[in-house]
Design a protein around this motif. Sequence first.
Motif, short mmCIF file in Angstrom:
data_model
loop_
_atom_site.label_atom_id
_atom_site.label_comp_id
_atom_site.label_asym_id
_atom_site.label_seq_id
_atom_site.Cartn_x
_atom_site.Cartn_y
_atom_site.Cartn_z
N THR A 194 1.03 -10.94 -5.02
CA THR A 194 1.99 -11.14 -6.13
C THR A 194 2.75 -9.96 -6.93
OG1 THR A 194 0.96 -13.39 -6.06
CG2 THR A 194 2.56 -12.90 -7.56
N ALA A 195 1.81 -9.18 -7.37
CA ALA A 195 2.39 -8.05 -7.95
C ALA A 195 3.36 -7.17 -7.40
CB ALA A 195 1.13 -7.19 -8.58
N THR A 196 3.04 -6.79 -6.17
CA THR A 196 3.83 -5.84 -5.32
C THR A 196 5.13 -6.56 -4.89
OG1 THR A 196 2.87 -6.79 -3.29
CG2 THR A 196 1.84 -4.77 -4.28
N ARG A 197 5.14 -7.91 -4.87
CA ARG A 197 6.50 -8.53 -4.62
C ARG A 197 7.20 -8.55 -5.85
NH1 ARG A 197 4.23 -12.74 -2.75
NH2 ARG A 197 4.72 -14.27 -4.38
N LEU A 198 6.62 -9.07 -6.79
CA LEU A 198 7.51 -9.33 -7.99
C LEU A 198 7.92 -7.97 -8.66
CD1 LEU A 198 5.69 -12.08 -9.83
CD2 LEU A 198 8.10 -12.15 -8.72
N ILE A 199 7.12 -6.87 -8.68
CA ILE A 199 7.59 -5.51 -9.40
C ILE A 199 7.94 -4.41 -8.42
CG2 ILE A 199 6.46 -4.05 -10.86
CD1 ILE A 199 4.54 -5.91 -11.76
N HIS A 200 8.11 -5.05 -7.15
CA HIS A 200 8.55 -4.09 -6.11
C HIS A 200 7.89 -2.80 -6.16
CE1 HIS A 200 12.17 -6.78 -5.71
NE2 HIS A 200 12.20 -6.87 -7.22
N ALA A 201 6.50 -2.87 -5.89
CA ALA A 201 5.68 -1.86 -5.80
C ALA A 201 4.99 -1.69 -4.58
CB ALA A 201 4.50 -1.99 -6.85
N ASP A 202 4.90 -0.38 -4.07
CA ASP A 202 4.32 -0.30 -2.73
C ASP A 202 2.64 -0.80 -2.77
OD1 ASP A 202 4.07 0.91 0.08
OD2 ASP A 202 2.80 2.49 -0.75
N ARG A 203 1.82 -0.71 -3.68
CA ARG A 203 0.56 -1.11 -3.64
C ARG A 203 0.12 -1.74 -5.05
NH1 ARG A 203 -3.49 2.86 0.03
NH2 ARG A 203 -2.09 2.75 1.49
N ALA A 204 -1.02 -2.59 -5.08
CA ALA A 204 -1.56 -3.01 -6.17
C ALA A 204 -2.88 -3.27 -6.27
CB ALA A 204 -0.85 -4.34 -6.81
N SER A 205 -3.62 -3.16 -7.10
CA SER A 205 -5.20 -3.14 -7.26
C SER A 205 -5.57 -3.80 -8.47
CB SER A 205 -5.83 -2.07 -6.84
OG SER A 205 -5.74 -1.37 -5.74
N ILE A 206 -6.76 -4.71 -8.52
CA ILE A 206 -7.17 -5.12 -9.66
C ILE A 206 -8.77 -4.45 -9.84
CG2 ILE A 206 -7.94 -7.14 -10.91
CD1 ILE A 206 -5.84 -8.81 -9.44
N PHE A 207 -8.91 -3.80 -11.03
CA PHE A 207 -10.05 -3.11 -11.29
C PHE A 207 -10.99 -4.13 -12.11
CE2 PHE A 207 -9.81 1.01 -9.18
CZ PHE A 207 -8.41 1.00 -8.95
N LEU A 208 -12.26 -4.35 -11.83
CA LEU A 208 -13.00 -5.07 -12.73
C LEU A 208 -14.03 -4.34 -13.15
CD1 LEU A 208 -13.39 -8.54 -10.75
CD2 LEU A 208 -11.84 -8.01 -12.34
N TRP A 209 -14.23 -4.53 -14.63
CA TRP A 209 -15.07 -3.62 -15.25
C TRP A 209 -16.46 -3.98 -15.32
CZ3 TRP A 209 -14.58 -2.39 -21.23
CH2 TRP A 209 -15.32 -1.22 -21.67
N ASP A 210 -17.39 -3.12 -14.59
CA ASP A 210 -18.68 -3.36 -14.37
C ASP A 210 -19.42 -2.58 -15.55
OD1 ASP A 210 -21.41 -2.88 -12.11
OD2 ASP A 210 -21.36 -3.66 -14.02
N LYS A 211 -19.48 -3.11 -16.83
CA LYS A 211 -19.78 -2.49 -18.02
C LYS A 211 -21.33 -1.66 -17.81
CE LYS A 211 -16.78 -4.99 -21.15
NZ LYS A 211 -16.86 -5.56 -22.54
N ASP A 324 10.49 -0.86 -18.34
CA ASP A 324 9.98 -1.94 -19.47
C ASP A 324 9.72 -3.14 -18.85
OD1 ASP A 324 11.80 -0.14 -21.92
OD2 ASP A 324 9.81 0.36 -21.01
N ASP A 325 10.80 -3.48 -18.07
CA ASP A 325 10.77 -4.88 -17.60
C ASP A 325 9.45 -5.18 -16.60
OD1 ASP A 325 14.27 -5.24 -17.23
OD2 ASP A 325 12.87 -5.92 -18.85
N ASP A 326 9.32 -4.09 -15.82
CA ASP A 326 8.15 -4.08 -14.95
C ASP A 326 6.92 -4.28 -15.71
OD1 ASP A 326 9.85 -3.57 -12.65
OD2 ASP A 326 9.56 -1.57 -12.68
N GLU A 327 6.73 -3.40 -16.65
CA GLU A 327 5.64 -3.55 -17.77
C GLU A 327 5.29 -4.89 -18.37
OE1 GLU A 327 5.04 -0.12 -20.06
OE2 GLU A 327 3.98 -1.50 -21.71
#
Length: 679
Positions: A194-211, A324-327
């Motif tokens: 969804t992020a790549t489609r809406l923001i027109h990016a090539d790739r996207a990843s979600i990083f979860l924090w293993d504290k 700014d809109d992408d952010e």
Amino acid sequence: MPRPPRTFARGILIIDDAAKSDFDRLRSRPQAAPAVLELLWKSCEHEDAARLLKEALALVLSFVGADYIALVSLTEAKWSIEGESGSRRNMPTGLLAEVLDREATAAEGAWIAAPLVPRRASAGVLLVHGAKSSRETTNVLDALAAALAAGLASVRARQQQIRRTEELETILELAAQWNQTHEMVPLLEQMAQTATRLIHADRASIFLWDKPNRTLVGRPALGVEGGELRIPDDAGIVGQVVQHGLPRRVAAADLAQQQQINRRVDTQLGYQTRSLLCVPLRTPAGELLGAFEVINKLADAATSDGAKSDGAKSDGASTADFSDDDEAMLIELAGHAATALANTQELEELVATHRRLVDQAAEDVRLIGQSPPIQTLRSTIGRVAKTDLAVLLLGENGTGKEVVSQAIHYLSGRRNKPFIAVNCAAIAETLLESELFGHEKGAFTDAHEARAGKFELANGGTLFLDEIGDLSRGGQAKLLRVLEEKIVVRVGGSKPIHTDARVIAATNQDLAGMVRQKKFREDLYFRLNVVTLELPPLRERGDDVLLLAEHFLADFSRKARRRPPKLTAMARKRLVQHPWPGNVRELRNLMERLAYLTAEDKIEAEDLAFILSPRAEGSELLQFDGPLTDATQAFQIEYIKRAIERSRGNMTDAAELLGLHRSNLYRKMRQLGMSVEEG
């Protein structure tokens, strides 16, 4: 240069009075009126700034008799061409700088340049070469630059609103999909897609924090075994975002920022990061879960408005940066993503988020008006919404059929499920099955992946089939089968998929007549026509015109960041008397133009003169066959009748419309053999 028709000159004066801030330069330039009016009309027709700019430049090029024209902008001390027509030449940068500094049109040799003021996002200059160098040409170009500035600003504002609406709809659909996803990995992949489609990016990843292990775990990670990437929680830009809890952006041309990218990850993935945007993943309670990252802004998206800088490229090595809109969009997505991730096992928070989005969408769907037809329609919608009956909406174009269908959806028990709209007239026969029923991977040449159809997407919700009368005979047969069996089979597949989508159809055509003419299937007609709602045209809704006008005017004025102008008594009367051939859509477009183009605090009746349809009323009278005297008398009779109709029988108002005194109107009617009781 030809002398403009008188009607054009009269029209440009009206536009001047209505939009003084943008059109002061047009007052003393009546010779530009034909091109200015055509340019402004194009800006009302288009919803794409690049297309408007292309047509506008061609229009100006032809009108001033030049061999080259360009719209040049100065952004961050760099000249770039937003659009051009003709063979490119070396630009006179000195002339461009002078025009911007003075904010006045100037000429240098074969070049003439006019500034686009007031300035918007960037400083723009309309530049032509080869036109006849004269004061008249300079004045014309000056006027056209002013009109182009206003037209582009209006279209870009509409584009932004359309994009925002599409983004909200996408997020709403996304939340509905998340409700059905109970596993972490598919959920992360959906969010990244969804992020790549809406923001027109090539790739996207979600990083979860293993504290406990001071590690960031990223998914999806293309090119890594298992699709999972593990890095230290202080590495690179992602590490900075997690440590400080603030968004970060990396521009492709900023060497200092580029050095902060974790290139070991690029090496591991066999990839090159050029631009990057990363925001924190925070739950509503403030807990930091990790970071949401998108990489490499796609060049086509960055230049979709037609602007191409001198250094821009069209290949994979583009220097496009995130905006700014992408952010803002990624932060909004990250908020919903964090809520979903924190409640993967317990969906209460996700459901609440989805309901808030539904409520927000439902608030925007209102039937405004107090006329008897609308009150009856509102009451009927309330009763029909509680059922699952198929509904057929009839009415002229622009009467609000999609708004009524959305009202039925959001008042029903299906409100928390998707609302999917399909324009049947826009679907080619060859794509109909794939669009409505979906397809499997490899089903045809371009089927690179499996795709759900509209019936699947609308499962449990509402499917709105607009312009149903334009559906082909083959499409009608396929649609009937699905409506009867509640089963779809994807193209190239064999598995039957149950669908529980409520169908609401709409058309402006006479379906019953089409059935008699064998143009529409009778069995499908009766399947769709369980409940029929006839939407009244705006001309039959009385003072609802004023309620709608004030609603639209307030809404667009808020978006234009100004106080809503007030309608004078004569302006209100003019609105009520207008026949509104384009119905609510026409009124909405008019209020949008007034909100953005008028500078005064009041809207006078004269400001509404351009609401008249370009298909002038009474044009059919010109088809009269007979002697001139008979034709003249017939025209006068019909013209007076229409004035009386528009005034709703008020003879004083009718006489005013005709430019006569009331007594003279009665006298004229008697001369024509008309009964004065007709008033």
